[in-house]
Design an enzyme around this catalytic site. Structure first.
Site, mmCIF file in Angstrom:
data_model
loop_
_atom_site.group_PDB
_atom_site.id
_atom_site.type_symbol
_atom_site.label_atom_id
_atom_site.label_comp_id
_atom_site.label_asym_id
_atom_site.label_seq_id
_atom_site.Cartn_x
_atom_site.Cartn_y
_atom_site.Cartn_z
ATOM 1 N N ASP A 10 10.948 -1.179 44.255
ATOM 2 C CA ASP A 10 11.729 0.177 44.772
ATOM 3 C C ASP A 10 10.517 1.050 45.098
ATOM 4 O OD1 ASP A 10 13.500 2.306 45.249
ATOM 5 O OD2 ASP A 10 12.688 3.138 43.350
ATOM 6 N N ASP A 12 10.619 5.077 45.924
ATOM 7 C CA ASP A 12 10.609 6.406 45.579
ATOM 8 C C ASP A 12 10.743 6.268 44.097
ATOM 9 O OD1 ASP A 12 10.754 7.851 48.005
ATOM 10 O OD2 ASP A 12 12.771 6.879 48.067
#
Ligand code: BG6
Ligand code: MG
Length: 216
Positions: A10, A12
């Site tokens: 991922d 952020d």
């Protein structure tokens, strides 16, 4: 972990701390719309697409906006957020994250991104990571937001990797759920780790090196 050949990150809150700038953007919009908001509420926005976040904000505020208003408010938040992103530079990539990525690559793993963000490529460019990953699956190539597994399935498809050979690294509860829905194991950091979500709870990002031995 012998079957893991690729790691899907991922973005952020995992590769970089843009989860903080997201929070600031939503807090500013909530203030403007006079909707009570906090860091705790913002945790519900992790991993969730921009318009789905806007729906949650509308629900929290007990408001009823038209589709046009929702698009306008989400655009206002994104403009605010992009202004903050403009201040980012390669100095904002932590030494620990870069060292861990380089070491995993040296150990033979394929490294990809699985992010709901439509700003993914811009952020990677700001961090000096343009062209670094073997594939990028992001908010521009998916229809369904996490916890739907689409973004991770596409990331694996882009490198032709069977799903069971991928490990996902996530900070969002919705992201861990998405990994499991994809038939993948998940290692968690941040909010997801604090909530004991995931198959492996990482105390720090470089703990990945304890989990993933050299494939060579
Ligand atoms: C995710 C973030 O990575 O991207 C969410 O965790 C965010 O908080 C989502 O809403 C969409 O981001 P963007 O940059 O397309 O607005
Ligand atoms: Mg995240």
């Amino acid at each position: 972990m012998e079957n893991i050949k690729a790691v899907i990150f991922d973005l952020d809150g995992v590769i970089c701390s843009t989860d903080e700038q997201h929070y600031q953007g939503w807090q500013a919009l909530a203030d403007k719309l006079e909707i009570p908001f906090s860091r705790e509420v913002n945790n519900r926005f992790r991993g969730v697409s921009r318009m789905a976040c806007m729906d949650i904000l509308e629900e929290i505020g007990g408001k009823h906006y038209t589709d046009e208003e929702k698009v306008a408010y989400a655009t206002w938040k994104n403009d605010y957020y992009r202004q903050l992103l403009g201040e980012m530079s390669p100095k904002d990539l932590s030494i620990e994250v870069k060292f861990t990525l380089d070491e995993l690559r040296a150990r033979g793993y394929l490294l990809t991104i699985g992010s709901s963000s439509k700003n993914t490529k811009y952020i990677l460019q700001r961090l000096g990571l343009e062209g670094y990953f073997d594939a990028i699956s992001d908010g521009t190539n998916i229809v369904k937001s996490k916890p739907d597994p689409e973004v991770f399935l596409k990331s694996a498809d882009f490198i032709s990797m069977p799903y069971e050979n991928c490990l996902v690294v996530e900070d969002a509860i919705s992201g861990v759920e998405a990994a499991h829905a994809a038939g993948m194991k998940a290692a968690s950091v941040g909010d997801a780790a604090e909530n004991n979500m995931g198959d492996f709870i990482l105390k720090s990002f470089s703990d990945l090196l304890k989990l993933l031995p050299s494939m060579k």
